[in-house]
Design a protein around this motif. Structure first.
Motif, PDB file in Angstrom:
ATOM      1  N   ASP A 293      42.630  36.250  34.817  1.00  0.00           N
ATOM      2  CA  ASP A 293      43.163  37.008  35.950  1.00  0.00           C
ATOM      3  C   ASP A 293      42.095  37.967  36.481  1.00  0.00           C
ATOM      4  O   ASP A 293      41.403  38.637  35.712  1.00  0.00           O
TER       5      ASP A 293
ATOM      6  N   ASP B 199      41.028  27.453  37.294  1.00  0.00           N
ATOM      7  CA  ASP B 199      42.108  28.001  36.461  1.00  0.00           C
ATOM      8  C   ASP B 199      42.102  29.528  36.432  1.00  0.00           C
ATOM      9  O   ASP B 199      42.289  30.149  35.385  1.00  0.00           O
TER      10      ASP B 199
ATOM     11  N   ASN C 256      43.359  33.326  38.490  1.00  0.00           N
ATOM     12  CA  ASN C 256      44.347  33.951  39.374  1.00  0.00           C
ATOM     13  C   ASN C 256      43.740  35.221  39.957  1.00  0.00           C
ATOM     14  O   ASN C 256      43.394  36.145  39.222  1.00  0.00           O
TER      15      ASN C 256
ATOM     16  N   THR D  20      44.312  38.369  42.583  1.00  0.00           N
ATOM     17  CA  THR D  20      45.463  39.039  43.203  1.00  0.00           C
ATOM     18  C   THR D  20      45.114  39.848  44.449  1.00  0.00           C
ATOM     19  O   THR D  20      45.971  40.034  45.315  1.00  0.00           O
TER      20      THR D  20
ATOM     21  N   ASN E 171      42.709  24.358  40.870  1.00  0.00           N
ATOM     22  CA  ASN E 171      43.785  24.985  40.100  1.00  0.00           C
ATOM     23  C   ASN E 171      43.652  26.504  40.073  1.00  0.00           C
ATOM     24  O   ASN E 171      43.803  27.143  39.036  1.00  0.00           O
ATOM     25  N   ASN E 172      43.356  27.083  41.247  1.00  0.00           N
ATOM     26  CA  ASN E 172      43.204  28.532  41.358  1.00  0.00           C
ATOM     27  C   ASN E 172      44.295  29.116  42.258  1.00  0.00           C
ATOM     28  O   ASN E 172      44.711  28.484  43.229  1.00  0.00           O
ATOM     29  N   THR E 173      44.727  30.325  41.927  1.00  0.00           N
ATOM     30  CA  THR E 173      45.683  31.053  42.757  1.00  0.00           C
ATOM     31  C   THR E 173      44.933  32.171  43.475  1.00  0.00           C
ATOM     32  O   THR E 173      44.295  33.003  42.838  1.00  0.00           O
ATOM     33  N   LEU E 174      45.040  32.189  44.812  1.00  0.00           N
ATOM     34  CA  LEU E 174      44.260  33.116  45.619  1.00  0.00           C
ATOM     35  C   LEU E 174      45.156  34.158  46.270  1.00  0.00           C
ATOM     36  O   LEU E 174      46.355  33.950  46.427  1.00  0.00           O
TER      37      LEU E 174
ATOM     38  N   GLU F 175      46.331  36.803  49.549  1.00  0.00           N
ATOM     39  CA  GLU F 175      46.670  36.518  50.932  1.00  0.00           C
ATOM     40  C   GLU F 175      45.408  36.215  51.735  1.00  0.00           C
ATOM     41  O   GLU F 175      44.322  36.722  51.437  1.00  0.00           O
TER      42      GLU F 175
ATOM     43  N   THR G  21      42.463  20.861  46.741  1.00  0.00           N
ATOM     44  CA  THR G  21      41.549  21.985  46.951  1.00  0.00           C
ATOM     45  C   THR G  21      41.193  22.128  48.420  1.00  0.00           C
ATOM     46  O   THR G  21      41.221  23.239  48.984  1.00  0.00           O
TER      47      THR G  21
ATOM     48  N   GLN H 124      44.041  23.526  50.422  1.00  0.00           N
ATOM     49  CA  GLN H 124      44.189  24.962  50.183  1.00  0.00           C
ATOM     50  C   GLN H 124      43.195  25.747  51.033  1.00  0.00           C
ATOM     51  O   GLN H 124      43.554  26.748  51.666  1.00  0.00           O
TER      52      GLN H 124
END
Length: 749
Positions: A390, A408, A410, A412, A430-433, A435, A485, A488
């Motif tokens: 994270d 992998d 995250n 924020t 596999n990444n969370t980005l 806004e 990817t 995204q």
């Protein structure tokens, strides 16, 4: 543990000096080291510090050790010792300056910070807290804090030094008292082959020449649970990463004999930055990651030998799933008596090549083997790798790296990758980005996105040649992840209104086109072929609809090519053919061989026109009293204009006359010269005029045919008529795609 003995810092420095002079190691464990302002004066530097919070001026003591020189293969170990007395707002530090150590181990000691300046160390280990899972770290920190109250920047700072390996671990957080226990790590202006750093609250690495740098969290038993402590802040900037700093970075060599081919890989500590399990705020900027070059075989084998002599553990393995007769014959005749035994090689007298044989035997075999086969062993490259964790914010700016791996994770709050040149591949999946308005990326991030297939880089735009039933499913999965990817990234660029979106969309469509080709090769039929080739055509014609005016340009080129074809053949609009040209040449020959004037060639035509106009005038005069005066007045200019035109033409013919009723044969030499020149210019002008008319008619005919279907009588004959119909179909098809592309761009937001 309790401190078993108390010594002064002068005594500590003296014992270190004596051990260095004797060429032996030194160990100090469970000691309390005090310092006296008078007795230890030559070893103590006082730093005048003003504390803003307390409005109180205090002095920080720095214990200095300078000029130590320990021999190779010696160890200096300092374990569970307490240095100095901590004040209310400060505590002591230790500085090793201009020292040389082979191995320096500093474990679980109670001191504010260790400074290493202008020193050479082969192996540095700094551990600020116990790492065993069975230890209750919460109790350890609570006990240490209550005893010493060491505060401030507890950690390790290195500058202007040369160190082969660094393994360091700090304490991140003191949960007992509910406040941060700032444990920091600084590495500046140094040369380090390998760095493994974990458990520090702040990390700063700048202006160094490095090999590999690994930053990981520390995972410890905390009361009744296990906790992971990651850094709050890390800055890695202005470093050069290269893989040839030291000779002992070799970990493993594998040689594979498969399917009549020899493959060799060399595993080393490759140049790169590896960050795992997250950092709250991470900044990577202005770093250069050099490709590890091919290393000569002798250098590699010498590295192995040197590492072995220093006690390093090396796994050299030889695996043979297939040994062909030629290779077997070479090994048998040109080297030792070797025969194949399934997965091993026998080296005479029942000695098999495997990990249990002596290193000397392995090294001798490898020397001969690599020499005979001319095997070039390569260094694996790493670059920047960030994974599994994270992040609040991640910034990667102005770097030059062979590889960029981000997977992998995250994020924020903020994500930024700009001006980072990636030579080989960017792996991003596999990444969370956060806004979209907190994301900044440019083309340097999107240029090289791809994946690994069979240890080779693939960007998803070509079909691998080694696909089989085993790795096809893996390849399909990688393609699917790559498409995810790209979608995204496209979604982010679309929300930001970034022009880069067009380029990324085209790359995504290239991957999807390649996927259609892969489907066709798996299941060849006419539908799959048209899907594949149709996508290729759309890429060529309009960049998959992203560039409609590229399509319009191709439309114009198609019309131009067809007009060139029409130029060659006859059409009814200009009626220029062989008969037309022969008639014009006959008129020219009559003019120069007879006494005819220019007006004579047009007299019959004009006289016929004038007789018509004369009849019209006579009829008008005869009947003007029988019809309204207005009609007669309107009809009169028709005759008058025609008469004026006739008189102007006659005047023009007379003025243009240059033969004056003579024949060419009757002219003297001077007249022939200038009349011949004039004739040449007039003929050339007339030819240009005919060509212009023909080109104009051909272009107009092509535009008419391209833009319409069934437009009436086609002004061409024979085979050309069918070409015009074909052009009409092509135009309908291409213009339809063009219109769809334009509409797509117009409604796209």
């Amino acid at each position: 543990k309790k401190y078993e003995k108390t010594i002064s810092f002068s005594q500590f420095a003296k014992e270190l000096k004596e051990a260095a002079d004797k060429g032996v190691g030194y160990t100090l464990e469970n000691h309390y080291i005090t310092y006296d302002p008078i007795r230890d004066k030559k070893h103590i530097t006082y730093k005048n510090t003003w504390f803003v919070f307390t409005k109180k001026k205090e002095f920080v003591g720095d214990m200095q050790i300078k000029g130590l020189a320990f021999n190779k293969s010696t160890k200096v170990k300092i374990i569970n010792c307490r240095f100095g007395e901590a004040g209310e707002n400060w505590s002591t530090t230790i500085t090793f300056k201009e020292c040389s150590f082979d191995t320096l181990e500093f474990y679980f000691n109670d001191v504010n910070q260790i400074f290493v300046e202008k020193s050479n160390i082969s192996d540095l280990k700094f551990i600020n807290i116990a790492l065993n899972e069975e230890d209750n770290v919460k109790e350890i920190i609570e006990s240490r804090y209550n005893q010493s109250r060491q505060r401030g920047y507890a950690g390790l700072k290195i500058n202007n030094s040369e160190i082969n390996k660094i393994y360091c671990s700090g304490t991140y957080f003191n949960e007992t008292v509910g406040e941060e226990y700032f444990s920091n790590f600084n590495l500046d202006s140094s040369k380090v082959a390998s760095l493994n750093c974990k458990g520090f609250n702040t990390i700063r690495i700048s202006d160094n020449t490095m090999g590999i740098c690994k930053i990981k969290p520390i995972i410890l038993v905390w009361g009744k649970e296990t906790k992971k402590f990651s850094a709050s802040y890390a800055s890695i900037r202005n470093n050069v990463f290269k893989g040839d700093l030291f000779k002992n970075e070799v970990d493993q060599i594998n040689i594979f004999l498969k399917s009549k081919s020899v493959q060799a890989t060399r595993e080393i500590s490759a140049p790169g930055l590896i960050i795992r399990n997250g950092i709250k705020s991470l900044q990577i900027s202005n770093n250069t990651f050099l490709h590890a070059e091919k290393i000569p075989q002798d250098t590699i084998l010498q590295s192995l030998l040197s590492y072995q002599q220093k006690g390093g553990k090396i796994n050299v393995s030889l695996q043979t799933s297939y040994v062909d007769n030629k290779l077997h014959q070479f090994l048998k005749n040109d080297y030792i008596n070797i025969s194949s035994h399934e997965d091993t090689l026998e080296i005479g007298d029942g000695i098999y090549y495997h990990d249990s044989i002596s290193f000397k035997q392995k090294l001798k075999f490898l020397k001969e083997f690599t020499k005979k086969h001319k095997i070039q062993l390569n260094v694996n490259n790493t670059g920047i790798e960030i994974s599994d964790g994270d992040f609040n914010d991640l910034q990667i700016k102005n770097n030059n790296t062979p590889f960029l791996f981000i997977k992998d994770i995250n994020i924020t709050e903020e994500f930024e990758v700009i001006n980072t040149v990636v030579d080989s591949v960017t792996l991003f999946n596999n990444n969370t980005l956060p806004e979209f308005n907190n994301i900044i990326i440019d083309s340097s991030f999107t240029n090289r996105i791809g994946f690994y297939h069979s240890k080779k880089i693939s960007y998803g735009v070509s079909i691998p040649k080694d696909l089989d039933s085993t790795n096809t499913a893996v390849y399909n999965k990688n393609i699917k992840n790559l498409i995810t990817t790209y979608r995204q990234i496209i979604s982010i660029l679309s929300l930001k209104g970034d022009d880069l979106k067009t380029t990324v969309v085209v790359r995504l469509k290239d991957i999807e086109t390649n996927k259609k080709g892969f489907i066709y090769h798996q299941n060849p039929n006419i539908e799959n072929w048209f899907n594949w080739q149709g996508a290729i055509f759309l890429k060529w014609y309009s960049d998959y609809g992203m560039n409609p005016f590229k399509a319009l340009a191709y439309c114009f080129w198609v019309m131009l090519y067809f007009s060139m074809f029409y130029f060659i053949f006859y059409n009814e609009w200009d009626k220029i053919d062989r008969s037309f040209l022969m008639k014009r040449f006959n008129s020219a020959m009559d003019y120069f061989t007879t006494e005819k004037r220019i007006e004579d060639f047009y007299a019959s035509k004009h006289n016929k026109e004038m007789s018509t106009f004369t009849d019209f005038k006579a009829t008008l005069n005869k009947n003007k009293i029988y019809m309204p005066t207005m009609l007669a007045a309107l009809a009169r200019p028709i005759y008058q204009i025609s008469l004026l035109r006739y008189k102007l033409l006659n005047f023009s013919y007379k003025r243009a006359e240059f033969m004056a009723g003579r024949r060419w044969i009757d002219l003297d030499k001077k007249e022939k010269y200038w009349i011949g020149s004039l004739t040449f210019l007039l003929t050339l002008t007339y030819i240009i005029y005919l060509i212009f008319i023909r080109v104009l008619n051909s272009v107009v005919l092509s535009i008419n045919a391209f833009s319409t279907l069934g437009f009436g009588q086609i002004p061409v004959r024979g085979f050309t008529k069918y070409v015009a119909i074909i052009e009409g179909f092509v135009g309908w098809f291409l213009l339809s795609i063009f219109l769809v592309s334009v509409l797509s761009q117009m409604i796209s937001i």
